[in-house]
Design a protein around this motif. Structure first.
Motif, PDB file in Angstrom:
ATOM      1  N   SER A 105       0.847  -1.198   0.000  1.00  0.00           N
ATOM      2  CA  SER A 105       0.000   0.000   0.000  1.00  0.00           C
ATOM      3  C   SER A 105       0.876   1.239   0.000  1.00  0.00           C
ATOM      4  CB  SER A 105      -0.906   0.002   1.235  1.00  0.00           C
ATOM      5  OG  SER A 105      -1.613   1.207   1.335  1.00  0.00           O
ATOM      6  N   ARG A 106       0.437   2.252  -0.729  1.00  0.00           N
ATOM      7  CA  ARG A 106       1.148   3.527  -0.795  1.00  0.00           C
ATOM      8  C   ARG A 106       0.228   4.658  -0.305  1.00  0.00           C
ATOM      9  NH1 ARG A 106       5.762   3.308  -4.291  1.00  0.00           N
ATOM     10  NH2 ARG A 106       5.907   1.295  -5.354  1.00  0.00           N
ATOM     11  N   ILE A 107       0.789   5.553   0.464  1.00  0.00           N
ATOM     12  CA  ILE A 107       0.052   6.726   0.917  1.00  0.00           C
ATOM     13  C   ILE A 107       0.958   7.947   0.794  1.00  0.00           C
ATOM     14  CG2 ILE A 107      -1.445   5.460   2.504  1.00  0.00           C
ATOM     15  CD1 ILE A 107       0.339   6.439   4.780  1.00  0.00           C
ATOM     16  N   MET A 108       0.340   9.134   0.795  1.00  0.00           N
ATOM     17  CA  MET A 108       1.082  10.387   0.740  1.00  0.00           C
ATOM     18  C   MET A 108       0.709  11.238   1.945  1.00  0.00           C
ATOM     19  SD  MET A 108       1.300  11.526  -3.270  1.00  0.00           S
ATOM     20  CE  MET A 108      -0.452  11.470  -3.577  1.00  0.00           C
ATOM     21  N   VAL A 109       1.717  11.789   2.568  1.00  0.00           N
ATOM     22  CA  VAL A 109       1.541  12.657   3.736  1.00  0.00           C
ATOM     23  C   VAL A 109       2.071  14.040   3.357  1.00  0.00           C
ATOM     24  CG1 VAL A 109       2.033  13.009   6.169  1.00  0.00           C
ATOM     25  CG2 VAL A 109       1.838  10.674   5.247  1.00  0.00           C
ATOM     26  N   LYS A 110       1.263  15.087   3.609  1.00  0.00           N
ATOM     27  CA  LYS A 110       1.621  16.444   3.224  1.00  0.00           C
ATOM     28  C   LYS A 110       1.643  17.362   4.434  1.00  0.00           C
ATOM     29  CE  LYS A 110      -0.461  16.222  -1.400  1.00  0.00           C
ATOM     30  NZ  LYS A 110      -1.390  16.912  -2.347  1.00  0.00           N
ATOM     31  N   CYS A 111       2.509  18.373   4.340  1.00  0.00           N
ATOM     32  CA  CYS A 111       2.508  19.466   5.300  1.00  0.00           C
ATOM     33  C   CYS A 111       2.912  20.735   4.565  1.00  0.00           C
ATOM     34  CB  CYS A 111       3.434  19.183   6.480  1.00  0.00           C
ATOM     35  SG  CYS A 111       5.186  19.178   6.058  1.00  0.00           S
ATOM     36  N   ARG A 112       2.575  21.884   5.128  1.00  0.00           N
ATOM     37  CA  ARG A 112       2.850  23.162   4.479  1.00  0.00           C
ATOM     38  C   ARG A 112       3.925  23.921   5.241  1.00  0.00           C
ATOM     39  NH1 ARG A 112      -3.174  25.453   2.730  1.00  0.00           N
ATOM     40  NH2 ARG A 112      -3.699  23.712   1.344  1.00  0.00           N
ATOM     41  N   ALA A 113       4.619  24.794   4.495  1.00  0.00           N
ATOM     42  CA  ALA A 113       5.687  25.595   5.094  1.00  0.00           C
ATOM     43  C   ALA A 113       5.864  26.859   4.271  1.00  0.00           C
ATOM     44  CB  ALA A 113       6.993  24.807   5.150  1.00  0.00           C
ATOM     45  N   SER A 114       6.488  27.844   4.885  1.00  0.00           N
ATOM     46  CA  SER A 114       6.826  29.086   4.200  1.00  0.00           C
ATOM     47  C   SER A 114       8.349  29.190   4.108  1.00  0.00           C
ATOM     48  CB  SER A 114       6.235  30.291   4.934  1.00  0.00           C
ATOM     49  OG  SER A 114       6.790  30.397   6.239  1.00  0.00           O
ATOM     50  N   GLU A 115       8.826  30.326   3.620  1.00  0.00           N
ATOM     51  CA  GLU A 115      10.268  30.502   3.467  1.00  0.00           C
ATOM     52  C   GLU A 115      10.980  30.575   4.811  1.00  0.00           C
ATOM     53  OE1 GLU A 115      11.109  33.790   0.960  1.00  0.00           O
ATOM     54  OE2 GLU A 115       9.571  33.291  -0.510  1.00  0.00           O
ATOM     55  N   ASP A 116      10.281  31.013   5.845  1.00  0.00           N
ATOM     56  CA  ASP A 116      10.921  31.234   7.154  1.00  0.00           C
ATOM     57  C   ASP A 116      10.509  30.208   8.201  1.00  0.00           C
ATOM     58  OD1 ASP A 116      12.033  33.517   6.003  1.00  0.00           O
ATOM     59  OD2 ASP A 116      10.313  34.752   6.591  1.00  0.00           O
ATOM     60  N   THR A 117       9.686  29.226   7.838  1.00  0.00           N
ATOM     61  CA  THR A 117       9.238  28.222   8.810  1.00  0.00           C
ATOM     62  C   THR A 117       9.856  26.879   8.464  1.00  0.00           C
ATOM     63  OG1 THR A 117       7.255  27.881   7.467  1.00  0.00           O
ATOM     64  CG2 THR A 117       7.079  29.391   9.331  1.00  0.00           C
ATOM     65  N   PRO A 118      10.869  26.446   9.199  1.00  0.00           N
ATOM     66  CA  PRO A 118      11.521  25.161   8.892  1.00  0.00           C
ATOM     67  C   PRO A 118      10.626  23.974   9.214  1.00  0.00           C
ATOM     68  CG  PRO A 118      12.433  26.104  10.894  1.00  0.00           C
ATOM     69  CD  PRO A 118      11.511  27.136  10.327  1.00  0.00           C
ATOM     70  N   VAL A 119      10.864  22.899   8.493  1.00  0.00           N
ATOM     71  CA  VAL A 119      10.139  21.649   8.686  1.00  0.00           C
ATOM     72  C   VAL A 119      11.025  20.699   9.481  1.00  0.00           C
ATOM     73  CG1 VAL A 119       9.013  19.710   7.515  1.00  0.00           C
ATOM     74  CG2 VAL A 119       8.944  22.007   6.511  1.00  0.00           C
ATOM     75  N   PRO A 120      10.514  20.006  10.476  1.00  0.00           N
ATOM     76  CA  PRO A 120      11.347  19.050  11.231  1.00  0.00           C
ATOM     77  C   PRO A 120      11.894  17.964  10.314  1.00  0.00           C
ATOM     78  CG  PRO A 120       9.328  19.530  12.434  1.00  0.00           C
ATOM     79  CD  PRO A 120       9.171  20.148  11.078  1.00  0.00           C
ATOM     80  N   THR A 121      13.160  17.626  10.486  1.00  0.00           N
ATOM     81  CA  THR A 121      13.774  16.600   9.663  1.00  0.00           C
ATOM     82  C   THR A 121      13.271  15.223  10.056  1.00  0.00           C
ATOM     83  OG1 THR A 121      15.878  15.682   8.929  1.00  0.00           O
ATOM     84  CG2 THR A 121      15.733  16.385  11.221  1.00  0.00           C
ATOM     85  N   VAL A 122      13.288  14.307   9.100  1.00  0.00           N
ATOM     86  CA  VAL A 122      12.906  12.911   9.374  1.00  0.00           C
ATOM     87  C   VAL A 122      14.101  11.998   9.150  1.00  0.00           C
ATOM     88  CG1 VAL A 122      10.466  13.236   8.859  1.00  0.00           C
ATOM     89  CG2 VAL A 122      12.033  12.634   7.014  1.00  0.00           C
ATOM     90  N   THR A 123      15.312  12.568   9.191  1.00  0.00           N
ATOM     91  CA  THR A 123      16.507  11.725   9.102  1.00  0.00           C
ATOM     92  C   THR A 123      16.645  10.821  10.318  1.00  0.00           C
ATOM     93  OG1 THR A 123      17.757  13.579  10.047  1.00  0.00           O
ATOM     94  CG2 THR A 123      17.754  13.349   7.640  1.00  0.00           C
ATOM     95  N   THR A 124      15.929  11.133  11.398  1.00  0.00           N
ATOM     96  CA  THR A 124      15.939  10.251  12.568  1.00  0.00           C
ATOM     97  C   THR A 124      15.149   8.976  12.323  1.00  0.00           C
ATOM     98  OG1 THR A 124      14.018  11.473  13.419  1.00  0.00           O
ATOM     99  CG2 THR A 124      16.192  12.190  14.142  1.00  0.00           C
ATOM    100  N   LEU A 125      14.318   8.966  11.278  1.00  0.00           N
ATOM    101  CA  LEU A 125      13.518   7.784  10.960  1.00  0.00           C
ATOM    102  C   LEU A 125      14.087   7.008   9.781  1.00  0.00           C
ATOM    103  CD1 LEU A 125       9.974   9.437  11.229  1.00  0.00           C
ATOM    104  CD2 LEU A 125      11.244   8.220  13.013  1.00  0.00           C
ATOM    105  N   TRP A 126      14.517   7.709   8.740  1.00  0.00           N
ATOM    106  CA  TRP A 126      15.075   7.070   7.545  1.00  0.00           C
ATOM    107  C   TRP A 126      16.357   7.805   7.158  1.00  0.00           C
ATOM    108  CZ3 TRP A 126       9.679   8.128   7.470  1.00  0.00           C
ATOM    109  CH2 TRP A 126       8.861   6.989   7.506  1.00  0.00           C
TER     110      TRP A 126
END
Length: 296
Positions: free
Chosen positions: A91-112
């Motif tokens: 099964s495949r799914i897509m997960v989305k989140c939004r961000a702006s130029e000044d709002t960093p997104v948490p990294t997921v390098t801790t998972l993969w």
């Protein structure tokens, strides 16, 4: 021999939306199905927790891709898309989140671990920052590149171009100079109604002619019984070309004397025999000489 696999060929997403929505709880903003796939829109600060839940509790073991999209009209213009694959249920799914130029997104390098390369690509193309990524460098563009090519406000030609200079014997950067301006194509179908006048349509808006010119009788057009009577007449009758073309003209005299050839002997059917080469006879085989016996 048929091979049996533990994972099915495809997985129906019936009921998957409710199951994952319940599991994500307050982290979830929206969930809907589109083109046979499940899309989950979650909060930006919860992206690491959401992906950990999907990996550990719902068997979405692999992070296949991280992509970006730019919507300049939104307050948070960037959309980060995580594509997950479950090897257990196929099964495949897509997960989305939004961000702006000044709002960093948490990294997921801790998972993969492969998320480091994927986050670098999104940073390079869109300029999205990932908090916690210790190696957030450009990965596709050149050293010293300015801007982010996948943003909608980035020009198609870029800002600079590079070339090899024969004078300086090195690669040099120069401002972009176009010999011809970029052509703007409008792919809107004219049947759907364009916002401008298409070539040729300007005639349709012209007012009608007040006094149109019409032909009220056949004589105005040159047609009629009188014209039909002479339709079969030859227009070129009596022309100089026709007068000279029908007379027989003797051929011109030869310009040089040529000795008369002797009459050919034989018939034309003998031509093949006359042109064929004669076959040479094969030399006769020599008999081996008799060997003399040695007197002993």
């Amino acid at each position: 021999m048929a091979t049996l696999h533990s994972a099915p060929r495809f997985t129906l997403i019936d009921g998957l939306k409710g199951t994952l929505s319940t599991a994500l709880g307050d982290h979830l903003v929206d969930a809907h199905e589109e083109h046979g796939e499940l899309l989950l829109h979650v909060k930006r600060d919860s992206i690491e927790d959401v992906l950990r839940i999907l990996r550990d509790d719902h068997a979405y073991q692999q992070l296949m891709e991280i992509a970006g999209a730019d919507y300049p009209s939104r307050a948070e213009r960037f959309e980060i898309v995580y594509m997950l694959l479950s090897l257990t249920t196929n099964s495949r799914i897509m997960v989305k989140c939004r961000a702006s130029e000044d709002t960093p997104v948490p990294t997921v390098t801790t998972l993969w671990p492969n998320a480091g390369w994927l986050e670098r690509e999104v940073f390079d193309m869109y300029g999205v920052l990932f908090a916690g990524n210790t190696d957030l460098r450009r990965i596709l563009t050149d050293y010293g590149f300015e801007g982010h090519p996948f943003r909608k406000d980035f020009p198609l030609t870029g800002y600079t171009e590079l070339r090899y200079s024969e004078d300086e014997k090195r690669v040099v950067y120069e401002p972009v100079e176009l010999a011809q301006d970029l052509r703007q194509f409008d792919f809107m179908s004219p049947w759907e109604g364009a916002d401008y006048v298409l070539p040729g349509d300007e005639k349709a808006d012209m007012p009608p002619v007040d006094d149109p010119k019409v032909t009220e009788k056949p004589s105005d057009t040159g047609a009629g019984a009188k014209t039909d009577k002479h339709a079969a007449d030859k227009v070129s009758a009596g022309a100089p070309a026709e007068k000279d073309g029908g007379e027989a003209i003797d051929p011109p005299e030869p310009t040089e004397d040529r000795a008369a050839r002797p009459k050919r002997k034989g018939k034309t059917t003998d031509t093949a025999k006359a042109t064929e080469t004669k076959k040479k006879k094969a030399p006769a085989k020599r008999k081996p000489a008799a060997r003399k016996k040695d007197d002993t």
